[in-house]
Design a protein around this motif. Structure first.
Motif, PDB file in Angstrom:
ATOM      1  N   ILE A 180      75.510  -4.164 -39.393  1.00 33.06           N
ATOM      2  CA  ILE A 180      74.916  -4.888 -40.512  1.00 33.06           C
ATOM      3  C   ILE A 180      73.597  -5.526 -40.094  1.00 33.06           C
ATOM      4  O   ILE A 180      72.621  -5.526 -40.861  1.00 33.06           O
ATOM      5  CB  ILE A 180      75.882  -5.962 -41.042  1.00 33.06           C
ATOM      6  N   SER A 181      73.544  -6.060 -38.882  1.00 34.74           N
ATOM      7  CA  SER A 181      72.290  -6.636 -38.383  1.00 34.74           C
ATOM      8  C   SER A 181      71.184  -5.590 -38.352  1.00 34.74           C
ATOM      9  O   SER A 181      70.043  -5.843 -38.772  1.00 34.74           O
ATOM     10  CB  SER A 181      72.496  -7.216 -36.979  1.00 34.74           C
ATOM     11  N   ASP A 182      71.528  -4.395 -37.850  1.00 30.46           N
ATOM     12  CA  ASP A 182      70.541  -3.318 -37.795  1.00 30.46           C
ATOM     13  C   ASP A 182      70.172  -2.849 -39.196  1.00 30.46           C
ATOM     14  O   ASP A 182      68.993  -2.618 -39.496  1.00 30.46           O
ATOM     15  CB  ASP A 182      71.089  -2.147 -36.983  1.00 30.46           C
ATOM     16  N   LEU A 183      71.188  -2.728 -40.054  1.00 30.00           N
ATOM     17  CA  LEU A 183      70.945  -2.259 -41.417  1.00 30.00           C
ATOM     18  C   LEU A 183      70.045  -3.220 -42.189  1.00 30.00           C
ATOM     19  O   LEU A 183      69.209  -2.790 -42.997  1.00 30.00           O
ATOM     20  CB  LEU A 183      72.274  -2.086 -42.159  1.00 30.00           C
ATOM     21  N   SER A 184      70.202  -4.523 -41.961  1.00 26.61           N
ATOM     22  CA  SER A 184      69.434  -5.510 -42.718  1.00 26.61           C
ATOM     23  C   SER A 184      67.934  -5.310 -42.546  1.00 26.61           C
ATOM     24  O   SER A 184      67.156  -5.503 -43.494  1.00 26.61           O
ATOM     25  CB  SER A 184      69.834  -6.927 -42.300  1.00 26.61           C
TER      26      SER A 184
END
Length: 285
Positions: A61-65
């Protein structure tokens, strides 16, 4: 002493304090930017928590954000500028002035979805799984972001004298309503509607992970799309600044298409029974 509550209610109104929080020399901190930044931070934290509950690596999720921000915000601005090109063609220097307002959520969703599809392919994870984890954060972010319209005195509705009326300064009023002071606070209507959709999505999410309800992966995103679009259709009809295609309101057309597409997607999951998996509950192992 007797209080006249009806008079107090009728005297209530929303009045924006203006778009700027503070200005120190060349540095200006604006409400719009603060709200968008807050929505992103809150959304990332929430989606990471939801990912843990679905047993998905929260670092994804951190990368996707980062991908979502890069895809969504420019697309939201481009979408808006394209449909207001007659104005921006005369003032091209304002195209990048996103802090003055003027982004379209439908453009953000399109840009974010494209970024998420590419990210999912690169990370070899289901796009629908990611979409489910992001959907509650997305609608919450929309609820927060709508208050940027309040501070910018934009995205308001037609004139009204309802108790919750919104005061719009003369320089922000459409020319056809220059003699009216109070308007429908459509930013508030949509913010409240989005919060109700947010509550619905969280309810479905936790019922699924607790084993009380069987949901297919992808359901939350499709429910988000249908529910948000239902609210946008009627709220958009009140606005005075809709993006237009001839005599048609673009947001209403896109929302109606979104409702049909979302319902078709739910039918695809539950009637046609395509092979997307059920949401796995720890209690079902």
């Amino acid at each position: 002493m007797e209080l006249d509550f009806s008079a107090l209610l009728l005297g209530f109104q929303f009045t924006s304090p203006g778009p700027t929080i503070v200005q120190i020399g060349p540095i200006t901190i604006r409400w719009y930017g603060l709200l968008i930044a807050s929505a992103v931070l809150i959304g990332v934290s929430l989606s990471q928590y939801l990912a843990k509950r679905r047993q998905v690596n929260p670092e994804l999720i951190s990368d996707l954000s980062i991908w979502l921000v890069i895809g969504a915000i420019p697309a939201a601005r481009i979408y808006y500028v394209l449909f207001e090109w007659s104005e921006y063609a005369q003032h091209p220097e304002r195209i990048v002035a996103i802090w003055q307002g003027g982004i379209a959520i439908h453009g953000a969703i399109i840009g974010g979805a494209i970024a998420a599809v590419i990210f999912a392919k690169l990370k070899n994870i289901s796009f629908w799984q990611l979409a489910d984890l992001v959907a509650p954060s997305l609608i919450l972010g929309q609820a927060i972001g709508r208050w940027g319209n309040f501070f910018n005195s934009e995205a308001f509705g037609s004139p009204t004298n309802l108790p919750w009326k919104l005061y719009i300064p003369p320089e922000r009023r459409p020319s056809s309503f220059v003699n009216f002071e109070y308007f429908h606070p459509t930013f508030l209507y949509e913010s409240v509607w989005n919060l109700m959709v947010f509550a619905l999505l969280l309810t479905l999410f936790f019922m699924a992970v607790s084993g009380k309800l069987r949901l297919k992966v992808g359901t939350l995103f499709l429910v988000y799309w249908v529910a948000y679009s239902l609210g946008r259709v009627w709220i958009e009809g009140l606005r005075t600044d809709s993006l237009m295609l001839g005599d048609l309101r673009i947001a209403q057309l896109v929302s109606l298409f979104g409702i049909m597409l979302g319902l078709a997607g739910l039918a695809w999951l539950y009637v046609v029974k395509r092979p997307l998996p059920d949401v796995v509950s720890p209690y079902q192992k």
